[in-house]
Design an enzyme around this catalytic site. Structure first.
Site, PDB file in Angstrom:
ATOM      1  N   CYS A 127       0.807  -1.227   0.000  1.00  0.00           N
ATOM      2  CA  CYS A 127       0.000   0.000   0.000  1.00  0.00           C
ATOM      3  C   CYS A 127       0.836   1.270   0.000  1.00  0.00           C
ATOM      4  CB  CYS A 127      -0.925   0.024   1.209  1.00  0.00           C
ATOM      5  SG  CYS A 127      -2.081  -1.345   1.237  1.00  0.00           S
ATOM      6  N   HIS A 268      -2.987   7.413   3.525  1.00  0.00           N
ATOM      7  CA  HIS A 268      -3.451   6.134   2.986  1.00  0.00           C
ATOM      8  C   HIS A 268      -4.898   5.916   3.423  1.00  0.00           C
ATOM      9  CE1 HIS A 268      -3.689   2.218   1.447  1.00  0.00           C
ATOM     10  NE2 HIS A 268      -3.558   1.575   2.591  1.00  0.00           N
ATOM     11  N   ASN A 298     -10.082   0.406   0.650  1.00  0.00           N
ATOM     12  CA  ASN A 298      -8.611   0.478   0.561  1.00  0.00           C
ATOM     13  C   ASN A 298      -8.192  -0.082  -0.805  1.00  0.00           C
ATOM     14  OD1 ASN A 298      -5.854   0.115   0.779  1.00  0.00           O
ATOM     15  ND2 ASN A 298      -5.936  -0.968   2.740  1.00  0.00           N
TER      16      ASN A 298
HETATM   17  N1  COA Z   1     -18.517  -7.990  10.026  1.00  0.00           N
HETATM   18  C1  COA Z   1     -18.926  -8.296  11.253  1.00  0.00           C
HETATM   19  N2  COA Z   1     -18.108  -8.700  12.233  1.00  0.00           N
HETATM   20  C2  COA Z   1     -16.798  -8.772  11.936  1.00  0.00           C
HETATM   21  C3  COA Z   1     -16.292  -8.457  10.667  1.00  0.00           C
HETATM   22  C4  COA Z   1     -17.214  -8.065   9.695  1.00  0.00           C
HETATM   23  N3  COA Z   1     -16.840  -7.737   8.443  1.00  0.00           N
HETATM   24  N4  COA Z   1     -14.969  -8.633  10.676  1.00  0.00           N
HETATM   25  C5  COA Z   1     -14.631  -9.022  11.911  1.00  0.00           C
HETATM   26  N5  COA Z   1     -15.736  -9.126  12.669  1.00  0.00           N
HETATM   27  C6  COA Z   1     -15.854  -9.523  14.059  1.00  0.00           C
HETATM   28  C7  COA Z   1     -14.661 -10.317  14.526  1.00  0.00           C
HETATM   29  O1  COA Z   1     -14.837 -11.668  14.204  1.00  0.00           O
HETATM   30  C8  COA Z   1     -14.694 -10.069  16.023  1.00  0.00           C
HETATM   31  O2  COA Z   1     -15.665 -10.927  16.574  1.00  0.00           O
HETATM   32  P1  COA Z   1     -15.390 -11.679  17.967  1.00  0.00           P
HETATM   33  O3  COA Z   1     -15.179 -10.560  18.951  1.00  0.00           O
HETATM   34  O4  COA Z   1     -16.626 -12.446  18.161  1.00  0.00           O
HETATM   35  O5  COA Z   1     -14.156 -12.480  17.709  1.00  0.00           O
HETATM   36  C9  COA Z   1     -15.244  -8.643  16.132  1.00  0.00           C
HETATM   37  O6  COA Z   1     -15.857  -8.342  14.880  1.00  0.00           O
HETATM   38  C10 COA Z   1     -14.200  -7.584  16.422  1.00  0.00           C
HETATM   39  O7  COA Z   1     -13.150  -7.813  15.539  1.00  0.00           O
HETATM   40  P2  COA Z   1     -11.852  -6.963  15.706  1.00  0.00           P
HETATM   41  O8  COA Z   1     -10.801  -7.604  14.882  1.00  0.00           O
HETATM   42  O9  COA Z   1     -11.603  -6.740  17.166  1.00  0.00           O
HETATM   43  O10 COA Z   1     -12.308  -5.601  15.059  1.00  0.00           O
HETATM   44  P3  COA Z   1     -11.477  -4.266  14.993  1.00  0.00           P
HETATM   45  O11 COA Z   1     -12.170  -3.212  15.732  1.00  0.00           O
HETATM   46  O12 COA Z   1     -10.007  -4.471  15.268  1.00  0.00           O
HETATM   47  O13 COA Z   1     -11.610  -3.925  13.438  1.00  0.00           O
HETATM   48  C11 COA Z   1     -10.373  -4.063  11.394  1.00  0.00           C
HETATM   49  C12 COA Z   1     -11.107  -4.816  12.487  1.00  0.00           C
HETATM   50  C13 COA Z   1      -9.812  -5.060  10.403  1.00  0.00           C
HETATM   51  C14 COA Z   1     -11.381  -3.144  10.707  1.00  0.00           C
HETATM   52  C15 COA Z   1      -9.246  -3.196  12.025  1.00  0.00           C
HETATM   53  O14 COA Z   1      -8.469  -3.991  12.890  1.00  0.00           O
HETATM   54  C16 COA Z   1      -8.345  -2.580  10.990  1.00  0.00           C
HETATM   55  O15 COA Z   1      -8.745  -1.693  10.255  1.00  0.00           O
HETATM   56  N6  COA Z   1      -7.094  -2.990  10.941  1.00  0.00           N
HETATM   57  C17 COA Z   1      -6.148  -2.456   9.961  1.00  0.00           C
HETATM   58  C18 COA Z   1      -6.413  -3.101   8.620  1.00  0.00           C
HETATM   59  C19 COA Z   1      -5.702  -2.408   7.494  1.00  0.00           C
HETATM   60  O16 COA Z   1      -5.585  -1.209   7.488  1.00  0.00           O
HETATM   61  N7  COA Z   1      -5.236  -3.175   6.534  1.00  0.00           N
HETATM   62  C20 COA Z   1      -4.616  -2.696   5.349  1.00  0.00           C
HETATM   63  C21 COA Z   1      -3.292  -2.156   5.610  1.00  0.00           C
HETATM   64  S1  COA Z   1      -2.611  -1.413   4.190  1.00  0.00           S
END
Ligand code: COA
Length: 341
Positions: A127, A268, A298
């Site tokens: 990215c 980003h 993204n």
């Molecule tokens: N819909 C519903 N629930 C979802 C889900 C979705 N699309 N994706 C994950 N969940 C659930 C998980 O399973 C978890 O459930 P559990 O508590 O029963 O295990 C819960 O939601 C919370 O998940 P969590 O991983 O704690 O969420 P978060 O607040 O960390 O958000 C991201 C997840 C991926 C949005 C966040 O971590 C993020 O943006 N990370 C960076 C990703 C990124 O930028 N990547 C590209 C880099 S270039």
């Protein structure tokens, strides 16, 4: 404020100025909304919106590849720059989703736009790739090697997305952005500072395990989704904030500016919560950030390139504005640049 660039090995050398003389972007027609995604995996519009800020993303048509999107963005940038493709001496395509392993997607773009005098290569920095390519371009220009470079960020992430994994498939989309970088005389507005960095110790928190020489896709493993994005979301989230803050400060420091001098930050486009955290820690209002991830998700290396083009064409950034661009990605990689527009 009158800018006073800090002395550094780079700023101590006589530099040729490097200007962005044209931008362009392209996104595919097909829109995939959160509502439509929630019929494919166990998710909701409410979850995606509150956790990421994303409302919809674009998906390339069947037969529409990274080089096709890159070409459309490039042609728009060439038109705005009012140059002929034959003037382009170097084409850099930042992408994690090349059409093929080889030849470079940049060569395919070269053929399509008829920039037959250019040298071509792809840049692999996930990215962060577009700003890595900007850094490479400006090094070639300031060293008097080339005058005119086409830099593109282009991705067809839909081709490496696991559409059964709700943890990742809600985040990504397809598109391309491009810029023409050119020496147009010393004293011209342009790139003031650039910073790139990497930390391979975190290579395993955002990666695609299959499809390379280490784990080719075979009949036996074809069902394991190894040729898709694998990500430890929470770890990436944490590292992204740290990396982007550090990179922002480096580019500002090198430019001899403070964050208050910046008219627009183009970050980003991964997650609006990451952008909010950065705004909070840098102590600048969120309104200074250009955000379009609600519409595109993204798009990896394409994200800041598309955002730059939109900010340019909409008048969100104006001549004389100081613009900070800052990115992070798999690798880990991060990069930042300050531009006097
Ligand atoms: N819909 C519903 N629930 C979802 C889900 C979705 N699309 N994706 C994950 N969940 C659930 C998980 O399973 C978890 O459930 P559990 O508590 O029963 O295990 C819960 O939601 C919370 O998940 P969590 O991983 O704690 O969420 P978060 O607040 O960390 O958000 C991201 C997840 C991926 C949005 C966040 O971590 C993020 O943006 N990370 C960076 C990703 C990124 O930028 N990547 C590209 C880099 S270039």
């Amino acid at each position: 404020m009158k800018r006073q660039p800090r002395s550094s090995p780079r700023s101590a050398k006589p530099r040729r100025s490097v200007s962005i003389v044209g931008t362009g972007s392209y996104v595919p027609e097909k829109i995939l909304t959160n509502a439509a995604l929630s019929t494919m995996v166990d998710t909701t519009d409410e979850w995606i919106t509150t956790r990421t800020g994303i409302k919809e993303r674009r998906i390339a048509a069947k037969g529409e590849h990274t080089s096709d999107m890159a070409t459309k963005a490039a042609l728009a940038a060439i038109e705005q720059a009012q140059i002929d493709p034959s003037e382009i001496e170097l084409i850099l395509v930042a992408t994690a989703t090349p059409d093929m392993y080889f030849p470079a997607t940049a060569c395919l773009v070269q053929q399509k736009i008829g920039a037959l005098k250019a040298a071509c290569l792809d840049v692999s920095a996930a990215c962060a790739g577009f700003l890595f390519a900007v850094e490479i371009a400006q090094q070639f220009i300031t060293s008097h090697t080339y005058d005119t470079v086409l830099v593109i960020g282009a991705e067809k992430l839909s081709s490496i997305t696991n559409w059964t994994d709700r943890n990742t498939c809600v985040l990504f989309g397809d598109g391309a952005g491009a810029a023409i970088l050119r020496h147009r005389g010393n004293g011209a507005h342009g790139v003031i500072s650039t910073h790139i960095g990497s930390d391979g110790q975190y290579a395993d928190i955002l990666f695609m395990p299959g499809g390379g020489c280490r784990t080719p896709i075979t009949r036996e493993n074809a069902h394991q989704n190894l040729q898709t994005i694998h990500m430890s979301g929470k770890e990436v989230y944490k590292q992204a904030i740290t990396a982007m803050l550090r990179a922002s400060k480096k580019a500002l420091d090198q430019a001899g500016l403070t964050i208050d001098d910046i008219a627009c930050v183009i970050p980003h486009q991964a997650n609006v919560r990451i952008i909010e955290a950065i705004a909070d820690r840098l102590k600048i209002p969120l309104e200074k950030f250009y955000v379009n991830l609600d519409r595109y998700g993204n798009t990896s290396a394409a994200a800041v390139a598309i955002a730059l083009d939109e900010a340019n064409r909409s008048g969100r950034i104006k001549a004389g504005d100081y613009v900070l661009m800052v990115v992070f990605g798999g690798g880990l990689t991060w990069a930042s640049t300050v531009i006097e527009w």
